[in-house]
Scaffold this active site. Structure first.
Site, PDB file in Angstrom:
ATOM      1  N   GLY A  71       8.198  -2.704   6.419  1.00 25.41           N
ATOM      2  CA  GLY A  71       7.544  -3.486   5.513  1.00 25.41           C
ATOM      3  C   GLY A  71       8.316  -4.369   5.490  1.00 25.41           C
ATOM      4  O   GLY A  71       7.778  -5.526   6.299  1.00 25.41           O
ATOM      5  N   GLN A 179       1.614  -2.814  -1.273  1.00 23.54           N
ATOM      6  CA  GLN A 179       1.714  -2.160  -2.153  1.00 23.54           C
ATOM      7  C   GLN A 179      -0.190  -1.759  -2.315  1.00 23.54           C
ATOM      8  O   GLN A 179      -0.581  -0.458  -3.085  1.00 23.54           O
ATOM      9  CB  GLN A 179       2.276  -3.119  -3.679  1.00 23.54           C
ATOM     10  CG  GLN A 179       3.108  -2.839  -3.797  1.00 23.54           C
ATOM     11  CD  GLN A 179       3.798  -1.719  -3.961  1.00 23.54           C
ATOM     12  OE1 GLN A 179       3.803  -0.625  -4.691  1.00 23.54           O
ATOM     13  NE2 GLN A 179       5.583  -1.874  -4.119  1.00 23.54           N
ATOM     14  N   SER A 199       3.530  -0.325   4.823  1.00 22.65           N
ATOM     15  CA  SER A 199       4.326   0.532   5.371  1.00 22.65           C
ATOM     16  C   SER A 199       4.390   2.018   4.990  1.00 22.65           C
ATOM     17  O   SER A 199       3.679   2.224   3.968  1.00 22.65           O
ATOM     18  CB  SER A 199       5.909  -0.812   3.934  1.00 22.65           C
ATOM     19  OG  SER A 199       6.882   0.496   4.154  1.00 22.65           O
ATOM     20  N   HIS A 201       6.566   4.729   3.869  1.00 22.20           N
ATOM     21  CA  HIS A 201       6.881   5.071   2.756  1.00 22.20           C
ATOM     22  C   HIS A 201       6.116   4.723   1.196  1.00 22.20           C
ATOM     23  O   HIS A 201       6.827   4.773   0.273  1.00 22.20           O
ATOM     24  CB  HIS A 201       9.011   5.115   2.354  1.00 22.20           C
ATOM     25  CG  HIS A 201       9.511   3.470   1.986  1.00 22.20           C
ATOM     26  ND1 HIS A 201       9.758   3.646   0.691  1.00 22.20           N
ATOM     27  CD2 HIS A 201       8.542   2.380   2.662  1.00 22.20           C
ATOM     28  CE1 HIS A 201      10.040   2.193   0.320  1.00 22.20           C
ATOM     29  NE2 HIS A 201       9.672   1.648   2.329  1.00 22.20           N
ATOM     30  N   THR A 237      12.818   1.517  21.594  1.00 23.38           N
ATOM     31  CA  THR A 237      12.306   3.193  22.085  1.00 23.38           C
ATOM     32  C   THR A 237      12.141   3.560  19.897  1.00 23.38           C
ATOM     33  O   THR A 237      12.399   3.662  19.058  1.00 23.38           O
ATOM     34  CB  THR A 237      13.877   4.247  22.261  1.00 23.38           C
ATOM     35  OG1 THR A 237      13.978   3.576  23.255  1.00 23.38           O
ATOM     36  CG2 THR A 237      13.570   5.288  22.370  1.00 23.38           C
ATOM     37  N   CYS A 324      14.085  -3.635  -5.964  1.00 23.44           N
ATOM     38  CA  CYS A 324      15.065  -4.334  -5.384  1.00 23.44           C
ATOM     39  C   CYS A 324      15.884  -5.432  -6.433  1.00 23.44           C
ATOM     40  O   CYS A 324      17.067  -6.079  -5.920  1.00 23.44           O
ATOM     41  CB  CYS A 324      14.451  -5.461  -4.311  1.00 23.44           C
ATOM     42  SG  CYS A 324      12.919  -4.329  -3.442  1.00 23.44           S
TER      43      CYS A 324
HETATM   44  C1  LIG Z   1       8.392  -2.213  -0.762  1.00 23.78           C
HETATM   45  C2  LIG Z   1       7.232  -3.174  -0.306  1.00 23.78           C
HETATM   46  C3  LIG Z   1       7.605  -3.950   0.530  1.00 23.78           C
HETATM   47  C4  LIG Z   1       9.363  -3.318   1.519  1.00 23.78           C
HETATM   48  O1  LIG Z   1       8.477  -2.420   1.800  1.00 23.78           O
HETATM   49  P1  LIG Z   1      10.213  -1.475   3.079  1.00 23.78           P
HETATM   50  O2  LIG Z   1       9.742  -0.690   4.034  1.00 23.78           O
HETATM   51  O3  LIG Z   1      10.949  -0.370   1.723  1.00 23.78           O
HETATM   52  O4  LIG Z   1      10.678  -2.064   4.114  1.00 23.78           O
HETATM   53  C5  LIG Z   1       7.566  -5.250   0.962  1.00 23.78           C
HETATM   54  N1  LIG Z   1       6.961  -5.453   0.439  1.00 23.78           N
HETATM   55  C6  LIG Z   1       6.481  -5.179  -0.661  1.00 23.78           C
HETATM   56  C7  LIG Z   1       4.641  -5.617  -1.690  1.00 23.78           C
HETATM   57  C8  LIG Z   1       6.904  -4.361  -1.110  1.00 23.78           C
HETATM   58  O5  LIG Z   1       6.567  -3.102  -2.115  1.00 23.78           O
END
Ligand SMILES: *Cc1c(COP(=O)(O)O)cnc(C)c1O
Length: 384
Positions: A71, A179, A199, A201, A237, A324
């Protein structure tokens, strides 16, 4: 001890079906998708069918999906890619005060390079007013970036309305949907966006992989040069196992979203009703326009970090804000933007549920929480 994970806004467990889909791509199917032999073709095929699955998840065309390292990278590519690509045309960007740091700090970086950024304020629920976005538009505005749903307080922003304003004025519009994806419908046409970040995860996929949706005809500059992968926008890659897992996670999210959302909403209502019975506690974020898995509250006269640790001792994993920003002593920029005073923002608790949480988990939380609050209030008086 019981272990209950309620921090799905930080990350989610990887779905076993996702792991299963990924495994062969670490072992026998290890090819480089750029190689012409059969190993390469097998990887290429996995890459392209994954692209189709991710595209379907958000109502896009496969060729509009750029795989990234997550993300954060998608946000950087959308914002810097647009800014660098259009700097001769204009140097003004519009965003909100409550964006994820992947967006906010990218904008701040661009300010150091001579771009100008307008940070739209939010109301007490964390809501952006589309009229404020309209008034902030200038002749030299090249990008509007407003998140779909906030990662701390769960507020869902009026992205479609903002998108239509941007479209009318011919300005690129990006939304961070990291989110919201998998919890509420995310469709690039309904949201009226040119660029959209997701993203893996956060939706039961692996870490370190994500995508940027780039609407056909949207012209952005690459940040990573090299072999020209991903339509030259992201050389390197391709991480095929991660991408395959991401695609599987998107398929599962697509299939399960309705039932997941209903289940989460049930648990959310139960937690909110239970927690608000505790004295000196109030809900942050919008009462109804919020993600179905998010509960964000503040407790008067409580240190959020101590509360988090006490809950952790009972096996309950939650967060004080976003993953974070915790660990820093700075009050959350999101809570401050909603008008909370730094003292008020200190006792915050974010619970972000996932599809594996049960009613039993919720009952356990609601049993443990009140006595912890009571004892923390007794034993720790906050410094003035
Ligand atoms: C977690 C998150 C990100 C960052 O994504 P990553 O894959 O962890 O780099 C960006 N924006 C929001 C709103 C998030 O919750």
């Amino acid at each position: 001890m019981k272990q209950i994970y309620m921090d799905c806004g930080a990350t989610t467990p990887v779905d076993p079906l996702v792991v299963e889909a990924m495994l062969p791509y670490f072992t026998e199917k290890f090819g480089n998708a750029s190689s012409l032999h059969s190993f390469g073709r097998e990887a290429k095929q996995a890459l392209e069918s994954s692209r189709t699955a991710v595209a379907e998840f958000i109502g896009a065309k496969p060729e509009e999906i750029i795989f990234t390292g997550g993300g954060t990278e998608s946000d950087n590519l959308a914002i810097k890619g647009t800014a660098y690509g259009h700097r001769n045309h204009g140097r003004h960007i519009i965003t909100s005060a409550i964006e994820h740091h992947a967006v906010l700090y990218t904008c701040e970086h661009l300010e150091k390079l001579g771009f100008e950024v307008t940070y739209i304020p939010v109301d007490k629920y964390g809501m952006v007013n589309p009229d404020d976005v309209r008034s902030a538009i200038r002749e030299d505005t090249v990008l509007i970036t407003i998140m779909h749903a906030n990662n701390e307080i769960g507020t869902i922003e009026p992205v479609n309305e903002i998108g239509r304003i941007a479209k009318d004025r011919g300005i690129y519009f990006h939304t961070d949907a990291v989110q919201s994806a998998g919890k509420i419908p995310v469709n690039v046409d309904d949201l009226c966006v040119d660029l959209l970040s997701i993203s893996a995860h956060k939706i039961y996929g692996p870490k370190g992989v994500g995508a940027l949706y780039v609407r056909g005809g949207t012209d952005i500059e690459s940040l990573v040069d090299g072999g020209g992968h991903e339509r030259t926008l992201r050389s390197g890659t391709e991480n095929i196992p991660a991408i395959v897992g991401f695609a599987k996670a998107c398929e599962l999210a697509h299939q399960n979203m309705k039932s997941d959302a209903a289940h989460l909403k049930n648990l959310q209502d139960k937690i909110i009703n239970g927690i608000l019975k505790i004295e000196g506690c109030y809900l942050n974020g919008h009462p109804t326009k919020r993600l179905p898995n998010n509960i964000h509250v503040c407790f008067n006269d409580i240190d959020g970090d101590l509360l988090l640790l006490e809950l952790d001792c009972c096996g309950i994993a939650v967060s004080t804000g976003s993953a974070c920003s915790s660990g820093s002593l700075e009050p959350s920029h999101v809570l401050l933007a909603t008008g909370l005073k730094p003292e008020g923002a200190r006792g915050s608790l974010r619970i972000t549920l996932g599809r594996d949480n049960t009613h039993e988990d919720v009952e356990y939380l609601l049993e443990k929480l009140p006595p912890i609050i009571e004892s923390l209030r007794k034993t720790h008086s906050l410094p003035e």
